[in-house]
Design an enzyme around this catalytic site. Structure first.
Site, PDB file in Angstrom:
ATOM      1  N   ARG A  24      24.020 145.623  63.189  1.00  0.00           N
ATOM      2  CA  ARG A  24      25.131 145.739  62.238  1.00  0.00           C
ATOM      3  C   ARG A  24      25.170 144.593  61.235  1.00  0.00           C
ATOM      4  O   ARG A  24      24.516 143.561  61.428  1.00  0.00           O
ATOM      5  CB  ARG A  24      26.466 145.757  62.994  1.00  0.00           C
ATOM      6  CG  ARG A  24      26.692 144.511  63.835  1.00  0.00           C
ATOM      7  CD  ARG A  24      27.902 144.664  64.740  1.00  0.00           C
ATOM      8  NE  ARG A  24      28.119 143.490  65.554  1.00  0.00           N
ATOM      9  CZ  ARG A  24      29.287 142.894  65.722  1.00  0.00           C
ATOM     10  NH1 ARG A  24      30.362 143.341  65.124  1.00  0.00           N
ATOM     11  NH2 ARG A  24      29.411 141.843  66.505  1.00  0.00           N
ATOM     12  N   THR A 134      25.215 131.092  65.551  1.00  0.00           N
ATOM     13  CA  THR A 134      24.327 132.216  65.242  1.00  0.00           C
ATOM     14  C   THR A 134      23.684 132.042  63.871  1.00  0.00           C
ATOM     15  O   THR A 134      24.377 131.730  62.896  1.00  0.00           O
ATOM     16  CB  THR A 134      25.141 133.527  65.240  1.00  0.00           C
ATOM     17  OG1 THR A 134      25.738 133.675  66.522  1.00  0.00           O
ATOM     18  CG2 THR A 134      24.266 134.730  64.930  1.00  0.00           C
ATOM     19  N   ASP A 189      17.903 136.305  70.086  1.00  0.00           N
ATOM     20  CA  ASP A 189      18.667 137.508  70.450  1.00  0.00           C
ATOM     21  C   ASP A 189      18.164 138.695  69.642  1.00  0.00           C
ATOM     22  O   ASP A 189      18.328 138.734  68.420  1.00  0.00           O
ATOM     23  CB  ASP A 189      20.166 137.285  70.171  1.00  0.00           C
ATOM     24  CG  ASP A 189      21.033 138.423  70.712  1.00  0.00           C
ATOM     25  OD1 ASP A 189      20.460 139.410  71.238  1.00  0.00           O
ATOM     26  OD2 ASP A 189      22.263 138.321  70.613  1.00  0.00           O
ATOM     27  N   GLU A 217      17.368 137.062  74.497  1.00  0.00           N
ATOM     28  CA  GLU A 217      18.542 137.857  74.859  1.00  0.00           C
ATOM     29  C   GLU A 217      18.309 139.325  74.501  1.00  0.00           C
ATOM     30  O   GLU A 217      17.891 139.644  73.394  1.00  0.00           O
ATOM     31  CB  GLU A 217      19.756 137.298  74.097  1.00  0.00           C
ATOM     32  CG  GLU A 217      21.052 138.016  74.377  1.00  0.00           C
ATOM     33  CD  GLU A 217      22.260 137.243  73.842  1.00  0.00           C
ATOM     34  OE1 GLU A 217      22.135 136.042  73.541  1.00  0.00           O
ATOM     35  OE2 GLU A 217      23.332 137.860  73.710  1.00  0.00           O
ATOM     36  N   CYS A 294      30.484 135.791  72.879  1.00  0.00           N
ATOM     37  CA  CYS A 294      31.590 136.459  72.198  1.00  0.00           C
ATOM     38  C   CYS A 294      31.050 137.504  71.243  1.00  0.00           C
ATOM     39  O   CYS A 294      29.888 137.468  70.853  1.00  0.00           O
ATOM     40  CB  CYS A 294      32.452 135.455  71.438  1.00  0.00           C
ATOM     41  SG  CYS A 294      31.581 134.509  70.167  1.00  0.00           S
ATOM     42  N   ASP A 320      28.214 130.321  74.056  1.00  0.00           N
ATOM     43  CA  ASP A 320      27.881 130.948  72.762  1.00  0.00           C
ATOM     44  C   ASP A 320      29.197 131.450  72.179  1.00  0.00           C
ATOM     45  O   ASP A 320      29.458 132.646  72.143  1.00  0.00           O
ATOM     46  CB  ASP A 320      26.876 132.086  73.014  1.00  0.00           C
ATOM     47  CG  ASP A 320      26.589 132.900  71.759  1.00  0.00           C
ATOM     48  OD1 ASP A 320      26.698 132.339  70.653  1.00  0.00           O
ATOM     49  OD2 ASP A 320      26.253 134.089  71.892  1.00  0.00           O
ATOM     50  N   ASP A 322      30.807 130.891  69.006  1.00  0.00           N
ATOM     51  CA  ASP A 322      30.818 130.399  67.632  1.00  0.00           C
ATOM     52  C   ASP A 322      31.691 131.245  66.710  1.00  0.00           C
ATOM     53  O   ASP A 322      31.635 131.084  65.497  1.00  0.00           O
ATOM     54  CB  ASP A 322      29.384 130.336  67.086  1.00  0.00           C
ATOM     55  CG  ASP A 322      28.711 131.712  67.078  1.00  0.00           C
ATOM     56  OD1 ASP A 322      29.273 132.656  67.656  1.00  0.00           O
ATOM     57  OD2 ASP A 322      27.629 131.840  66.485  1.00  0.00           O
TER      58      ASP A 322
HETATM   59 MG    MG Z   1      23.783 139.350  72.181  1.00  0.00          MG
END
Ligand code: MG
Length: 357
Positions: A24, A134, A189, A217, A294, A320, A322
């Site tokens: 997304r 991120t 990720d 991830e 999150c 994580d 952020d």
């Molecule tokens: Mg993830």
């Protein structure tokens, strides 16, 4: 303290830069805030980030779920929290983000009733945390620029979003690694973007180059448990499950199969604070460390996640969180000091949220 009212309101805030993953692209935080009021006027705040591509929830479904659960909560004493939570989870399946928003507000009230910060009600002592940040998926030069800027702001751990093309992804990771000081930790990720054989080829390539990320991830689809196991067995980089783990049952299955090294707990996936605590306890039993992560969450939900991280600090060793660092401004006052990578819980009672704008 008897619960007399439940309201929802939209919390919006612009992001500093668009958030882009293989699933997304988002330019704005749009979360649902839950405000629960008791008969003595005390209010509890909760928040959930609707993420249709991950949990299947939207603002409208969250509102509908909360409206459906309302009659099972109104009129109850906050001292009966355990039975209220049991009711919430047994009356409605799924809808984990809506339930998490309700749980957060209820725990905020419970801690306020006990006149303690929530982390202390949950048995925690740790108050200072370091989060990664991120780096959204983009063309390589932009990702390098974003990574260097994050390092200049004091981040020593970066979560690199990849997963749209395994060949390009390997080149991106190598280019970012080469551009950064060597002491920077990389988390990768892929948000389900690869097949297992692609992940293995890519990871072996970057490992040969000398890059061992802290973890990869969710390299493959959420339901591809065999794929996760194949990757774990084939590469040195530890494998972390995110979208594969919503419930306790999901985690148990992965842990029994020894399919992953770490698990990413998110309140919005598991259904709230009570469920996150149980997930962490399950992982502890298997000797598996967790990350507390999150969605695109704002200050209420991030505060709640930190209180959980404090309560299970022995197992939740990676943070994580952020969500607030990605915002152009923080729409809340109180609760947590958000200083880029440094997150500090205050001694305010409950979650400590004083004002939302
Ligand atoms: Mg993830």
């Amino acid at each position: 303290m008897k619960i007399v009212d439940i309201k929802t309101t939209l919390l919006t805030a612009p992001l500093k830069t668009p958030f882009i993953t293989s699933l997304r692209r988002v330019e704005m935080l749009e979360d649902l805030v839950v405000i629960i009021t008791c008969d003595d006027g005390t209010t509890g705040y909760g928040e959930g980030a609707p993420t249709p591509v991950i949990t299947g929830e939207t603002i409208d479904t969250m509102k509908a779920a909360i409206g459906y659960l309302k009659p099972f909560i109104i009129g109850k004493e906050i001292a009966e929290l355990d039975s209220i939570l049991k009711n919430i989870h047994s009356r409605l399946l799924h809808n984990t983000t809506a339930k998490s928003a309700l749980e957060i507000a209820l725990y905020d009230l419970k801690a306020k009733a006990e006149k303690l910060p929530l982390y202390r009600v949950l048995g925690g002592t740790k108050t200072a945390f370091k989060t990664d940040i991120t780096i959204s998926m983009d063309h390589t030069e932009k990702m390098i620029a974003d990574a260097l800027q994050a390092v200049s702001l004091g981040y020593d751990t970066l979560k690199i979003k990849i997963g749209d093309d395994p060949v390009k992804d390997a080149e991106r990771v190598i280019a970012i690694y080469d551009a950064l000081p060597k002491e920077i930790t990389l988390r990768l990720d892929a948000n389900q973007g690869w097949e297992a054989h692609e992940a293995i080829t890519l990871l072996q390539k970057i490992e040969t180059y000398g890059i061992i990320a802290e973890f990869i991830e969710q390299p493959v689809r959420a339901d591809d448990i065999d794929g996760l196991k194949q990757i774990k067995d084939a590469v040195k980089t530890p494998v972390l499950a995110d979208e594969s783990v919503f419930s306790l049952g999901d985690a148990k299955r992965l842990l029994e199969l020894d399919a992953v090294d770490f698990i990413n707990i998110k309140l919005d996936k598991c259904g709230g604070i009570s469920k996150a605590l149980v997930l962490a306890d399950l992982c502890e039993g298997y000797g598996v460390k967790c990350m507390l992560g999150c969605m695109l969450e704002g200050p209420v939900a991030i505060a709640a996640a930190l209180h959980v991280a404090s309560a299970r600090a022995g197992t939740i060793t990676m943070i994580d969180l952020d969500g607030v660092a990605l915002l152009a401004h923080n729409p809340a006052r109180g609760s947590v000091i958000f200083d880029e990578s440094r997150l500090v819980l205050s001694d305010d009672i409950g979650l400590g949220i004083k004002n939302l704008s």
